[in-house]
Motif scaffolding. Sequence first.
Motif, PDB file in Angstrom:
ATOM      1  N   GLU A 119       0.912  -1.055  -0.045  1.00 36.77           N
ATOM      2  CA  GLU A 119      -0.167  -0.027  -0.100  1.00 36.77           C
ATOM      3  C   GLU A 119       0.987   1.236   0.023  1.00 36.77           C
ATOM      4  N   VAL A 120       0.583   2.100  -0.709  1.00 37.08           N
ATOM      5  CA  VAL A 120       1.299   3.303  -0.790  1.00 37.08           C
ATOM      6  C   VAL A 120       0.089   4.564  -0.227  1.00 37.08           C
ATOM      7  N   ASP A 121       0.439   5.150   0.908  1.00 38.74           N
ATOM      8  CA  ASP A 121      -0.539   6.092   1.573  1.00 38.74           C
ATOM      9  C   ASP A 121      -0.275   7.319   1.316  1.00 38.74           C
ATOM     10  N   GLY A 122      -1.201   8.312   1.102  1.00 37.51           N
ATOM     11  CA  GLY A 122      -0.941   9.642   1.100  1.00 37.51           C
ATOM     12  C   GLY A 122      -1.313  10.369   2.343  1.00 37.51           C
ATOM     13  N   GLY A 123      -1.326  11.646   2.675  1.00 36.38           N
ATOM     14  CA  GLY A 123      -1.581  12.293   3.636  1.00 36.38           C
ATOM     15  C   GLY A 123      -3.139  11.941   4.362  1.00 36.38           C
ATOM     16  N   GLN A 124      -4.047  11.597   3.354  1.00 32.02           N
ATOM     17  CA  GLN A 124      -5.485  11.485   3.834  1.00 32.02           C
ATOM     18  C   GLN A 124      -5.604  10.322   4.767  1.00 32.02           C
ATOM     19  N   HIS A 125      -4.648   9.249   4.805  1.00 31.25           N
ATOM     20  CA  HIS A 125      -4.482   8.134   5.610  1.00 31.25           C
ATOM     21  C   HIS A 125      -4.078   8.346   6.886  1.00 31.25           C
ATOM     22  N   GLY A 126      -3.599   9.606   7.320  1.00 32.76           N
ATOM     23  CA  GLY A 126      -3.237  10.017   8.750  1.00 32.76           C
ATOM     24  C   GLY A 126      -4.662  10.219   9.333  1.00 32.76           C
ATOM     25  N   GLU A 127      -5.694  10.602   8.573  1.00 37.16           N
ATOM     26  CA  GLU A 127      -7.092  10.863   9.109  1.00 37.16           C
ATOM     27  C   GLU A 127      -7.855   9.653   9.510  1.00 37.16           C
ATOM     28  N   ARG A 128      -7.521   8.494   8.489  1.00 35.91           N
ATOM     29  CA  ARG A 128      -8.351   7.382   8.385  1.00 35.91           C
ATOM     30  C   ARG A 128      -7.619   6.297   8.935  1.00 35.91           C
ATOM     31  N   VAL A 129      -7.099   6.270  10.246  1.00 40.53           N
ATOM     32  CA  VAL A 129      -6.311   5.395  10.897  1.00 40.53           C
ATOM     33  C   VAL A 129      -7.367   4.185  11.160  1.00 40.53           C
ATOM     34  N   ALA A 130      -8.323   4.416  11.858  1.00 38.60           N
ATOM     35  CA  ALA A 130      -9.223   3.098  12.134  1.00 38.60           C
ATOM     36  C   ALA A 130      -9.868   2.265  10.932  1.00 38.60           C
ATOM     37  N   TYR A 131     -10.138   3.074   9.953  1.00 41.81           N
ATOM     38  CA  TYR A 131     -10.388   2.484   8.595  1.00 41.81           C
ATOM     39  C   TYR A 131      -9.278   1.449   8.043  1.00 41.81           C
ATOM     40  N   ASP A 132      -8.234   2.267   8.168  1.00 38.44           N
ATOM     41  CA  ASP A 132      -7.196   1.437   7.358  1.00 38.44           C
ATOM     42  C   ASP A 132      -6.760   0.173   8.303  1.00 38.44           C
ATOM     43  N   GLU A 133      -6.764   0.198   9.549  1.00 42.93           N
ATOM     44  CA  GLU A 133      -6.672  -0.870  10.674  1.00 42.93           C
ATOM     45  C   GLU A 133      -7.553  -2.018  10.356  1.00 42.93           C
ATOM     46  N   ALA A 134      -9.021  -1.666  10.243  1.00 43.37           N
ATOM     47  CA  ALA A 134      -9.891  -2.637  10.117  1.00 43.37           C
ATOM     48  C   ALA A 134      -9.461  -3.258   8.688  1.00 43.37           C
ATOM     49  N   ARG A 135      -9.393  -2.465   7.423  1.00 44.98           N
ATOM     50  CA  ARG A 135      -8.907  -3.121   6.315  1.00 44.98           C
ATOM     51  C   ARG A 135      -7.764  -4.191   6.423  1.00 44.98           C
ATOM     52  N   THR A 136      -6.861  -3.875   7.034  1.00 48.60           N
ATOM     53  CA  THR A 136      -5.549  -4.544   7.041  1.00 48.60           C
ATOM     54  C   THR A 136      -5.993  -5.813   7.754  1.00 48.60           C
ATOM     55  N   ARG A 137      -6.717  -5.988   8.979  1.00 54.56           N
ATOM     56  CA  ARG A 137      -7.252  -6.923   9.571  1.00 54.56           C
ATOM     57  C   ARG A 137      -8.101  -7.770   8.741  1.00 54.56           C
ATOM     58  N   TYR A 138      -8.979  -7.197   7.815  1.00 52.71           N
ATOM     59  CA  TYR A 138      -9.621  -8.254   7.071  1.00 52.71           C
ATOM     60  C   TYR A 138      -8.959  -8.902   6.019  1.00 52.71           C
ATOM     61  N   LEU A 139      -8.204  -8.161   5.310  1.00 52.99           N
ATOM     62  CA  LEU A 139      -7.040  -8.750   4.208  1.00 52.99           C
ATOM     63  C   LEU A 139      -6.220  -9.589   4.950  1.00 52.99           C
TER      64      LEU A 139
END
Length: 192
Positions: A119-139
């Motif tokens: 994954e290549v994350d931009g600045g918007q991912h700093g605001e969406r930490v919970a979403y990214d963690e849930a996504r990573t757990r799913y994957l």
Amino acid sequence: MTGGVGRVDRIDRERSPLPQPLPPAGGEPDGLWGEGYPPPQTHPLPQAGGDRGEGPRPFRENRPTKRARELRLNPTDAERRLWRVLSRRQVSGVRFNRQVTIGPYIADFAARSEKLIVEVDGGQHGERVAYDEARTRYLEVQGWRVIRFWNNDVLGNLDGVVATIERTLADRPSPQSPPACGRGSASRGRTA
């Protein structure tokens, strides 16, 4: 001459009958289907969503393939740079794909054979930490390994990013080895 006529008869028999027109909704008018005519049949084409791909497909409606296609056509600068390195099996001989749909999510880069997502994350991912963690757990539950990089890491230290990807590929989990004694474990041996 008779050979030609026989050929035409054979072709006519091989052809299926022409579809009959459907009767009007109010029923059959008198005289439309007289003696010698076959009764009306159902429409020859399949229903929408049938065998030929017409109509909605419920299992495809929720897949984010359209969005993945848009993302492939409009990569960020960091994604474009990393793709130049990951494409054509240039990293450890592993094939990567861009913007791969996995369940309800879209992975930036995925090596299906290795079950690795980059994954290549931009600045918007700093605001969406919970979403990214849930996504990573799913994957991860699906069996994928996920590694993340910030855009500025890819743009400023591409060699370091590639080295990390290569290390991750080298650290593959090995398949479970078979038991040492064939079918059972070593503790099932003879007792004294």
